[in-house]
Motif scaffolding. Sequence first.
Motif, PDB file in Angstrom:
ATOM      1  N   GLY A 112      48.075  32.210  33.679  1.00  0.00           N
ATOM      2  CA  GLY A 112      48.885  33.263  33.250  1.00  0.00           C
ATOM      3  C   GLY A 112      48.870  34.403  34.348  1.00  0.00           C
ATOM      4  O   GLY A 112      49.545  35.563  34.191  1.00  0.00           O
ATOM      5  N   ARG A 113      48.204  34.358  35.538  1.00  0.00           N
ATOM      6  CA  ARG A 113      48.368  35.475  36.554  1.00  0.00           C
ATOM      7  C   ARG A 113      49.529  35.541  37.312  1.00  0.00           C
ATOM      8  O   ARG A 113      50.239  34.419  37.191  1.00  0.00           O
ATOM      9  CB  ARG A 113      46.927  35.254  37.680  1.00  0.00           C
ATOM     10  CG  ARG A 113      47.180  34.048  38.653  1.00  0.00           C
ATOM     11  CD  ARG A 113      45.948  33.775  39.359  1.00  0.00           C
ATOM     12  NE  ARG A 113      45.913  32.935  40.493  1.00  0.00           N
ATOM     13  CZ  ARG A 113      45.642  31.605  40.340  1.00  0.00           C
ATOM     14  NH1 ARG A 113      45.495  31.037  39.033  1.00  0.00           N
ATOM     15  NH2 ARG A 113      45.829  30.927  41.357  1.00  0.00           N
ATOM     16  N   PRO A 114      49.728  36.540  38.140  1.00  0.00           N
ATOM     17  CA  PRO A 114      50.948  36.569  38.892  1.00  0.00           C
ATOM     18  C   PRO A 114      51.248  35.302  39.626  1.00  0.00           C
ATOM     19  O   PRO A 114      50.349  34.704  40.512  1.00  0.00           O
ATOM     20  CB  PRO A 114      50.968  37.710  39.695  1.00  0.00           C
ATOM     21  CG  PRO A 114      50.170  38.777  39.007  1.00  0.00           C
ATOM     22  CD  PRO A 114      49.062  37.804  38.135  1.00  0.00           C
ATOM     23  N   GLU A 115      52.366  34.785  39.685  1.00  0.00           N
ATOM     24  CA  GLU A 115      52.599  33.518  40.510  1.00  0.00           C
ATOM     25  C   GLU A 115      52.476  33.895  41.844  1.00  0.00           C
ATOM     26  O   GLU A 115      52.757  34.901  42.706  1.00  0.00           O
ATOM     27  CB  GLU A 115      54.306  33.259  40.189  1.00  0.00           C
ATOM     28  CG  GLU A 115      54.631  32.013  40.915  1.00  0.00           C
ATOM     29  CD  GLU A 115      56.039  31.298  40.626  1.00  0.00           C
ATOM     30  OE1 GLU A 115      56.545  30.517  41.289  1.00  0.00           O
ATOM     31  OE2 GLU A 115      56.868  32.227  39.950  1.00  0.00           O
ATOM     32  N   GLY A 116      51.691  33.020  42.462  1.00  0.00           N
ATOM     33  CA  GLY A 116      51.471  32.688  44.037  1.00  0.00           C
ATOM     34  C   GLY A 116      50.279  33.696  44.331  1.00  0.00           C
ATOM     35  O   GLY A 116      49.916  33.750  45.678  1.00  0.00           O
ATOM     36  N   LEU A 117      49.738  34.252  43.541  1.00  0.00           N
ATOM     37  CA  LEU A 117      48.479  35.316  43.544  1.00  0.00           C
ATOM     38  C   LEU A 117      47.208  34.257  43.899  1.00  0.00           C
ATOM     39  O   LEU A 117      46.857  33.558  43.041  1.00  0.00           O
ATOM     40  CB  LEU A 117      48.232  35.817  42.364  1.00  0.00           C
ATOM     41  CG  LEU A 117      46.754  36.564  42.718  1.00  0.00           C
ATOM     42  CD1 LEU A 117      46.769  37.665  43.892  1.00  0.00           C
ATOM     43  CD2 LEU A 117      46.564  37.647  41.288  1.00  0.00           C
ATOM     44  N   PRO A 118      46.695  34.188  44.987  1.00  0.00           N
ATOM     45  CA  PRO A 118      45.515  33.384  45.484  1.00  0.00           C
ATOM     46  C   PRO A 118      44.202  33.858  44.722  1.00  0.00           C
ATOM     47  O   PRO A 118      44.187  35.024  44.677  1.00  0.00           O
ATOM     48  CB  PRO A 118      45.388  33.244  47.223  1.00  0.00           C
ATOM     49  CG  PRO A 118      45.984  34.545  47.507  1.00  0.00           C
ATOM     50  CD  PRO A 118      47.099  35.023  46.245  1.00  0.00           C
ATOM     51  N   ALA A 119      43.546  32.991  44.048  1.00  0.00           N
ATOM     52  CA  ALA A 119      42.331  33.107  43.530  1.00  0.00           C
ATOM     53  C   ALA A 119      41.084  32.600  43.818  1.00  0.00           C
ATOM     54  O   ALA A 119      40.827  31.176  44.057  1.00  0.00           O
ATOM     55  CB  ALA A 119      42.662  32.705  41.862  1.00  0.00           C
ATOM     56  N   LEU A 120      39.882  33.292  44.101  1.00  0.00           N
ATOM     57  CA  LEU A 120      38.537  32.702  44.500  1.00  0.00           C
ATOM     58  C   LEU A 120      37.456  33.157  43.698  1.00  0.00           C
ATOM     59  O   LEU A 120      37.573  34.154  43.003  1.00  0.00           O
ATOM     60  CB  LEU A 120      38.199  33.054  45.959  1.00  0.00           C
ATOM     61  CG  LEU A 120      39.293  32.997  47.061  1.00  0.00           C
ATOM     62  CD1 LEU A 120      38.607  33.553  48.212  1.00  0.00           C
ATOM     63  CD2 LEU A 120      39.612  31.530  47.070  1.00  0.00           C
TER      64      LEU A 120
END
Length: 288
Positions: A112-120
């Motif tokens: 559900g996070r913003p599209e294209g937001l990389p997450a580590l």
Amino acid sequence: MSGFPRPITRRRFVVTSAMAAASAAIPLAAAQAEDDVRVTRLPVLVPNLPARLEGATIAHVTDLHLYQPELHSAALRALAILERARPDLLVLTGDQWDHAAGAEGYVRWLQGRPEGLPALAVLGNHEYAVGQGSRTDIIRAAERIHRRGDAELLVNRSLAVTLRQARLTVVGLDDLRHGQPRPALLDQVLDPDEPQLWLFHEPGQADLPGWSETAAPFLMLAGHTHGGQIRLPLLPPVTPSGSGPYVAGIYRTPRGPLYVSRGVGASGPRVRYRCPAEVALFELRSGA
């Protein structure tokens, strides 16, 4: 490492009992609303910051403490904050799920996070507590969960992430209480002249020996403490094992700046008092 339930240690019993007693003393009307998630914005000076990363924003989310497939209101509020802020990178520092069902909620939250937001992300003590099998089994299961949410799990490794066509090195350590954090393993892969962002769950990790000689974090991010979660007047905050002397906010340490987030969710008694949840946003700026 076997999973849940764990034996209740004396310290864990004392801390849990203290928090339960404290929560019982809070008038219901005075408790923090679950969806009261504040935004903390801080500039961070970064030596040798690539020009393209000037003004880039890193969002820090920790301690979601999801316990079912449905998202609690604080987790939903955190997503709304990310949607509005549109950061360049999302980092998560552990204790994202409390029960096996909460792992499904975590996948849903990541999706559900913003599209294209990389997450580590890194692991916390709760992911280990509810895991099954050996440490390796728990890590592999957690990696599968993160892949389903299109996020990268870092366990004693670094990753050069590309933001705005420039590189930023992010280092993630294993959980201090139930894992095997080994920062010295990164000796040969880190360049002290390149900006390094370090992630770990328990802030007490910052004070322990065994760090890589090439470690040069411009910022370290941790969670775990919940900022004390229940802050009764005139009494010191209750924090869990592994917190060290840190509670919440920014600290100067011999390793570099450390930010300890109050987190998004709550554990034990699922209530906050005089300690609102937060999502922290860090704006990178060139400087020493």
